[in-house]
Design a protein around this motif. Structure first.
Motif, PDB file in Angstrom:
ATOM      1  N   THR A 216       0.854  -1.189   0.000  1.00 51.80           N
ATOM      2  CA  THR A 216       0.000   0.000   0.000  1.00 51.80           C
ATOM      3  C   THR A 216       0.887   1.235   0.000  1.00 51.80           C
ATOM      4  O   THR A 216       1.794   1.341   0.817  1.00 51.80           O
ATOM      5  CB  THR A 216      -0.909  -0.006   1.253  1.00 51.80           C
ATOM      6  OG1 THR A 216      -1.563  -1.271   1.306  1.00 51.80           O
ATOM      7  CG2 THR A 216      -1.943   1.093   1.197  1.00 51.80           C
TER       8      THR A 216
ATOM      9  N   GLY B  89      -7.445   2.131 -13.179  1.00 52.21           N
ATOM     10  CA  GLY B  89      -8.122   2.959 -12.179  1.00 52.21           C
ATOM     11  C   GLY B  89      -7.522   4.352 -12.104  1.00 52.21           C
ATOM     12  O   GLY B  89      -6.456   4.606 -12.656  1.00 52.21           O
ATOM     13  N   LYS B  90      -8.239   5.239 -11.402  1.00 53.83           N
ATOM     14  CA  LYS B  90      -7.806   6.647 -11.326  1.00 53.83           C
ATOM     15  C   LYS B  90      -7.740   7.102  -9.877  1.00 53.83           C
ATOM     16  O   LYS B  90      -8.448   6.576  -9.023  1.00 53.83           O
ATOM     17  CB  LYS B  90      -8.826   7.525 -12.065  1.00 53.83           C
ATOM     18  CG  LYS B  90      -8.712   7.461 -13.570  1.00 53.83           C
ATOM     19  CD  LYS B  90      -8.797   8.880 -14.170  1.00 53.83           C
ATOM     20  CE  LYS B  90      -8.193   8.959 -15.539  1.00 53.83           C
ATOM     21  NZ  LYS B  90      -9.012   8.314 -16.567  1.00 53.83           N
TER      22      LYS B  90
ATOM     23  N   LEU C  63      -7.176   7.710  -6.112  1.00 53.20           N
ATOM     24  CA  LEU C  63      -6.903   6.758  -5.023  1.00 53.20           C
ATOM     25  C   LEU C  63      -7.351   5.331  -5.353  1.00 53.20           C
ATOM     26  O   LEU C  63      -7.010   4.377  -4.647  1.00 53.20           O
ATOM     27  CB  LEU C  63      -7.611   7.216  -3.749  1.00 53.20           C
ATOM     28  CG  LEU C  63      -6.853   8.220  -2.880  1.00 53.20           C
ATOM     29  CD1 LEU C  63      -7.729   8.705  -1.738  1.00 53.20           C
ATOM     30  CD2 LEU C  63      -5.560   7.609  -2.324  1.00 53.20           C
ATOM     31  N   SER C  64      -8.110   5.189  -6.454  1.00 52.10           N
ATOM     32  CA  SER C  64      -8.574   3.839  -6.844  1.00 52.10           C
ATOM     33  C   SER C  64      -7.588   3.153  -7.796  1.00 52.10           C
ATOM     34  O   SER C  64      -7.851   2.024  -8.240  1.00 52.10           O
ATOM     35  CB  SER C  64      -9.933   3.923  -7.533  1.00 52.10           C
ATOM     36  OG  SER C  64     -10.829   4.582  -6.707  1.00 52.10           O
ATOM     37  N   GLU C  65      -6.504   3.819  -8.121  1.00 47.26           N
ATOM     38  CA  GLU C  65      -5.531   3.186  -9.031  1.00 47.26           C
ATOM     39  C   GLU C  65      -4.895   1.956  -8.360  1.00 47.26           C
ATOM     40  O   GLU C  65      -4.590   1.972  -7.165  1.00 47.26           O
ATOM     41  CB  GLU C  65      -4.419   4.193  -9.402  1.00 47.26           C
ATOM     42  CG  GLU C  65      -3.474   3.630 -10.456  1.00 47.26           C
ATOM     43  CD  GLU C  65      -2.528   4.690 -11.012  1.00 47.26           C
ATOM     44  OE1 GLU C  65      -2.580   5.867 -10.585  1.00 47.26           O
ATOM     45  OE2 GLU C  65      -1.703   4.305 -11.874  1.00 47.26           O
ATOM     46  N   VAL C  66      -4.744   0.905  -9.163  1.00 42.63           N
ATOM     47  CA  VAL C  66      -4.100  -0.318  -8.651  1.00 42.63           C
ATOM     48  C   VAL C  66      -3.153  -0.876  -9.710  1.00 42.63           C
ATOM     49  O   VAL C  66      -3.301  -0.593 -10.895  1.00 42.63           O
ATOM     50  CB  VAL C  66      -5.128  -1.434  -8.290  1.00 42.63           C
ATOM     51  CG1 VAL C  66      -5.933  -1.081  -7.058  1.00 42.63           C
ATOM     52  CG2 VAL C  66      -6.029  -1.763  -9.470  1.00 42.63           C
TER      53      VAL C  66
ATOM     54  N   LYS D 131      -1.861  -1.114  -4.087  1.00 42.58           N
ATOM     55  CA  LYS D 131      -3.041  -0.232  -3.952  1.00 42.58           C
ATOM     56  C   LYS D 131      -2.597   1.032  -3.228  1.00 42.58           C
ATOM     57  O   LYS D 131      -1.464   1.095  -2.731  1.00 42.58           O
ATOM     58  CB  LYS D 131      -4.179  -0.946  -3.236  1.00 42.58           C
ATOM     59  CG  LYS D 131      -3.905  -1.248  -1.791  1.00 42.58           C
ATOM     60  CD  LYS D 131      -5.164  -1.752  -1.085  1.00 42.58           C
ATOM     61  CE  LYS D 131      -4.832  -1.924   0.385  1.00 42.58           C
ATOM     62  NZ  LYS D 131      -5.885  -2.129   1.273  1.00 42.58           N
TER      63      LYS D 131
ATOM     64  N   ASP E  77      -3.279   4.390  -0.475  1.00 46.53           N
ATOM     65  CA  ASP E  77      -3.946   4.822   0.755  1.00 46.53           C
ATOM     66  C   ASP E  77      -3.540   6.262   1.028  1.00 46.53           C
ATOM     67  O   ASP E  77      -2.348   6.590   0.971  1.00 46.53           O
ATOM     68  CB  ASP E  77      -3.521   3.921   1.932  1.00 46.53           C
ATOM     69  CG  ASP E  77      -4.365   4.164   3.177  1.00 46.53           C
ATOM     70  OD1 ASP E  77      -4.617   5.343   3.520  1.00 46.53           O
ATOM     71  OD2 ASP E  77      -4.786   3.172   3.796  1.00 46.53           O
TER      72      ASP E  77
END
Ligand code: NAP
Ligand code: G4F
Length: 345
Positions: A210, A271-272, A274-277, A288, A290
């Protein structure tokens, strides 16, 4: 030539360990300032690199008497001030401690060192973080505009200690070093966090890592190359400040991608915000984000121009970005898989 003596503050850190090793190889007598910590101190440094050439003296950059004592015992020809609260993110949480160690610490050290020996040469570990968001490429001529308590503390050390002492004729200089990494880097810095964590992911010892801001760009070099530059600066007749950098920058995301690739575990980003993974080939999320790893203020783009060092010092880095990733991953594989195999025995 008579044996030279060096005092290194911050000898237990990443750079301190490489510098101690380098100076011992050059035939120096090396003293290091060691602060008391509750966990096992890295005293093995004496055995690892020494043959008796490295001696540790208890002291603390926050305690003037201990600095005086270390100087009296070591009587150095050269001082390398590497001790610092060096984590930018943590400096937002502990600004006073950061200021006291990084700025006041140098003030205590330089004042006493020049009093005891006006001829001593001092290297100050300045940093590219002092540029803040000044437009890249940053050189000795670029504007300092720090955006973190860490950057502020280092700039004060430079402007209120290095510059005035030098104006009075003492030998003191700043190495404005851009990020430099190694297998000895603390795991709370991004490169080592990535190499260490992704090796664990690869060997099934951890699910994912993270992280914070993936868009920040850094000019990452190898610490072993950078300590050579510190020494070169102190071999000159006149003190001057030098930028030390590779001249190539990469995003944090690129560091992750390259590390995963070298591990044979290529990742794809999706993803974009804070949702980028990042997902591996089996579609498993291995990185991921945080919010807690994002900083209050960020330095977005560091890219150093070290022409002056290349011309006047004859310094250039030997390790490339890809070499660095390879070196860090291989060391962590050895550390983690090695220790895991040991556990299975
Ligand atoms: P590091 O690994 O964090 O090492 C910091 C050293 O400072 C450790 O030996 C630490 O001792 C010591 N220290 C901290 N507080 C102290 C105190 N109050 N009294 C005495 N010693 C204290 O840092 P590094 O990466 O080697 O960096 C070396 C220097 O270069 C630092 O000044 C850093 O700010 C600067 N710098 C680093 C980079 C980089 O990319 N690495 C770039 C530019 C500038 P403990 O072992 O007891 O914690
Ligand atoms: O590895 P970092 O913590 O290094 P940073 O902040 O650039 O500071 C280092 O280099 C300076 C020279 O410019 C030195 F003076 C200083 O002492 C230190 O050695 O972070 C690098 C980048 C930052 O933009 C950070 O926001 O990585 C980003 N990042 C993203 N996720 C993360 C993380 N940083 C850390 N530490 N941890 C993360 O999870």
């Amino acid at each position: 030539m008579a044996t030279k003596t060096a005092l290194i503050t911050g000898i237990t850190g990443q750079d301190g360990s490489y510098l101690a090793e380098f100076l011992v190889q050059k035939g120096y007598r090396v003293y290091g300032l060691l602060r008391r910590v509750s966990t096992d101190p890295f005293t093995r440094i004496e055995d690892l690199y020494g043959n008796g050439q490295i001696k540790l003296i208890y002291g603390n950059m926050r305690d003037e008497e201990t600095i005086k004592n270390a100087l009296k015992i070591s009587k150095p020809d050269e001082i390398y001030n590497l001790a610092a609260q060096s984590h930018v993110g943590i400096s937002f949480t502990c600004p006073d401690e950061t200021m006291d160690i990084n700025y006041r610490g140098l003030e205590r050290l330089a004042t006493e060192a020049f009093k005891q020996n006006p001829k001593v040469k001092i290297y100050q570990a300045s940093t590219s973080e002092m540029y803040g968001n000044t437009k890249p490429p940053q050189s000795e001529k670029s504007k300092f505009a720090p955006v973190s308590p860490y950057g502020e503390s280092k700039l004060l050390a430079h402007e209120k200690v290095v510059v005035p002492f030098r104006k009075k004729g003492f030998f003191i200089c700043s190495g404005v070093l851009f990020n430099h990494e190694s297998p000895r880097r603390g795991k709370h810095f991004v490169t080592r966090k990535v190499s260490h964590s992704l090796v664990k992911v690869k060997f099934g010892l951890q699910d994912m890592v993270t992280m914070g801001n993936l868009d920040a760009k850094r000019d990452w070099g190898f610490a072993g190359d950078y300590v050579r530059a510190m020494w070169m600066m102190l071999q000159r007749k006149t003190p001057e400040d030098f930028v030390i950098a590779t001249g190539e920058s990469h995003t944090v995301r690129e560091f992750v991608t390259e590390t995963a690739k070298y591990l044979g575990m290529p990742v794809k980003w999706s993803g974009k915000g804070l949702s980028e993974v990042a997902k591996d080939e089996k579609g498993r999320v291995v990185v991921k984000l945080d919010k807690k790893y994002y900083r209050l203020n960020e330095v977005n783009n560091l890219l150093g121009d070290s022409k002056k060092a290349r011309t006047k010092l004859g310094w250039k880095p030997q390790i490339t970005f890809k070499d660095l990733v390879k070196m860090m991953v291989e060391a962590d594989v050895k550390l983690i898989v090695g220790s895991n195999e040991h556990k299975d025995d």
